[in-house]
Design a protein around this motif. Structure first.
Motif, short mmCIF file in Angstrom:
data_model
loop_
_atom_site.label_atom_id
_atom_site.label_comp_id
_atom_site.label_asym_id
_atom_site.label_seq_id
_atom_site.Cartn_x
_atom_site.Cartn_y
_atom_site.Cartn_z
N VAL A 137 42.61 33.09 34.46
CA VAL A 137 41.49 32.30 33.94
C VAL A 137 40.29 32.53 34.86
CG1 VAL A 137 42.92 30.54 32.85
CG2 VAL A 137 42.24 30.27 35.25
N TYR A 143 38.48 35.82 38.78
CA TYR A 143 39.69 35.45 38.06
C TYR A 143 40.78 34.99 39.02
CZ TYR A 143 37.78 37.56 33.81
OH TYR A 143 37.00 37.84 32.72
N ARG A 146 46.41 31.42 36.13
CA ARG A 146 46.19 30.16 35.44
C ARG A 146 46.82 28.98 36.18
NH1 ARG A 146 48.69 28.37 29.60
NH2 ARG A 146 47.33 26.55 29.22
#
Length: 467
Positions: A137, A143, A146
């Motif tokens: 994410v 990034y 998640r």
């Protein structure tokens, strides 16, 4: 800083202390010590340090440890490395490839653990790894996994905590016996059945690239561990099972049955036609626009047209795409981004496309295939319509079989028909968007079936030469 300037002193006893036996040594200018309750413990550790010194290892001034022990402390676990690899690959990968990386890592990571004690439920563990550990994410700094960027459900967190606590170090999983175990896992489906060869190869490629990342970019390993493993994948066949591929008559009956499935079927008849008459993949057919069709003049009802395929919108799930859409938007499979595949389409499909556009028009962006209520055609919709068409056409016995089981079988039917009618394999491969090698792997049986005809042509040529 590493140095060979090491002095290891004799063990001394300090009375009145819980751990009276003290081992002392100096590395460079720094002195280090470690106390033990029993003298043999101190002697054992002193022997380890002396052995490292005899083997020519340098020592780290700050920690006082031999370089191999320092490296072992710095070595990440496989779980940590796999997360880093998935995040590194995320920005430049298509949605389907992102999901494929996560799937492969989710299969192999539970193999690279030191203990099975307390192992979470298999489905929970797979979901935790696939959806949370190996999915990225966006965060302020770029990034992240998640599971590190969002609030994690309790059951998922417990599963990931177990993986983190039991995951082996990267240098440990690189041992041949671990690699063989990983290969076996990657060649097996969740059901326990053997995976198709191309599926197993795709997953092994992900694992290979993850190890290459460890060798070439992170310098965690000195050589790729696959080089030390002599392993052959179980033999499987990727060839299409032609017992269940519909012939021209059945394909036409199924298309006619589609059109009778209410409003949804009427909207989708020409969509299935693109898959059958032009061998388009469903993801390619979904993306077709009005200007992708080059149709002959209406005054030439028996003339062929052309379908220009340049995009594919495969479904992958909104969590894997940058746009947040449930489908990816990319160029043709295994082709350059702007590549176009021009596929001739027969008069029957030219008429079908014309009728479809005349009746339903196009979407604002020019796409000609839409869901009955508007929006993009989803796999749930075209699969449901296809199931209804099968029920309308097939016998009860045929329904229980894999005959024309999925929409994709129309593509197999198209390619099979072309080959059987003697179209050159190179031309078939181009129209289908395959390489010739892939065409031979999937359609070898039909291609071999043309050998007798080829032999007759050659024999006629030889006899004519004799005359």
């Amino acid at each position: 800083m590493l140095t060979y300037d090491v002095v290891i002193w004799s063990i001394r006893r300090r009375s009145g202390r819980p751990k009276p036996w003290e081992l002392r040594w100096r590395v460079g200018e720094e002195e280090h010590s470690k106390s033990y309750q029993l003298k043999p413990q101190a002697e054992g550790r002193r022997s380890q340090l002396m052995e490292a010194l005899r083997k020519g290892q340098q020592f780290d001034e700050e920690t006082g440890l031999p370089e191999q022990e320092v490296a072992a402390l710095a070595m990440p676990t496989w779980y940590e490395h796999a997360k880093a690899y998935a995040v590194m690959k995320w920005p430049g990968a298509a949605g389907k490839h992102r999901a494929s990386i996560a799937e492969s890592l989710a299969v192999v990571t539970p193999v690279f653990v030191r203990s099975a004690a307390g192992r979470p439920d298999a489905k929970v563990l797979r979901a935790a790894l696939y959806q949370w550990a190996f999915r990225a994410v966006q965060s302020e700094g770029g990034y992240v996994s998640r599971c590190d960027g969002e609030s994690v459900p309790r059951e998922i967190k417990e599963a990931l905590d177990w993986v983190a606590a039991n995951s082996l170090k990267v240098d440990e999983v690189a041992k041949p016996e671990r690699i063989r175990a990983a290969f076996t896992a990657l060649s097996t489906l969740l059901s326990g059945k053997r995976a198709a060869e191309n599926t197993a190869n795709r997953k092994r490629m992900v694992l290979s690239n993850a190890f290459r990342y460890a060798v070439e970019e992170r310098a965690l390993l000195s050589r790729h561990p696959f080089l030390a493993v002599d392993w052959s994948a179980p033999t499987t066949s990727d060839e299409v099972d032609f017992r269940y591929v519909p012939g021209p008559r059945l394909a036409r009956e199924l298309l006619e049955a589609v059109a009778k499935q209410g409003t949804r079927g009427e909207h989708l008849e020409a969509f299935y036609g693109a898959v059958y008459y032009g061998a388009a993949r469903p993801g390619e057919a979904v993306a077709l626009r009005e200007d992708d069709f080059v149709l002959p003049p209406k005054s030439e009802p028996d003339a062929w047209g052309e379908m220009l395929i340049s995009e594919s919108h495969p479904e992958v799930g909104s969590g894997w795409t940058d746009s947040g859409k449930p489908h990816d938007e990319r160029g043709l499979k295994h082709r350059a981004r702007n590549a176009v595949r021009a596929v001739p389409i027969p008069p029957v499909y030219v008429r079908m496309v014309r009728a479809h556009i005349r009746r339903f028009g196009t979407a604002p962006d020019g796409r000609i295939f839409r869901a009955a209520l508007g929006g993009r055609v989803t796999s749930n919709e075209y699969c449901a319509v296809w199931d209804a068409a099968r029920e309308a056409v097939l016998t009860p016995t045929e329904l229980k079989s894999a005959l024309a089981e999925v929409t994709y079988c129309l593509r197999h039917a198209a390619i099979s028909l072309w080959i059987k009618r003697g179209v050159d394999p190179v031309e078939v491969a181009y129209r289908a968007g395959h390489s010739v090698a892939v065409l031979y792997r999937f359609y070898a049986k039909i291609l071999k079936g043309g050998s007798a005809h080829a032999n007759r042509l050659i024999q006629e040529g030889l006899e004519a030469e004799d005359e």
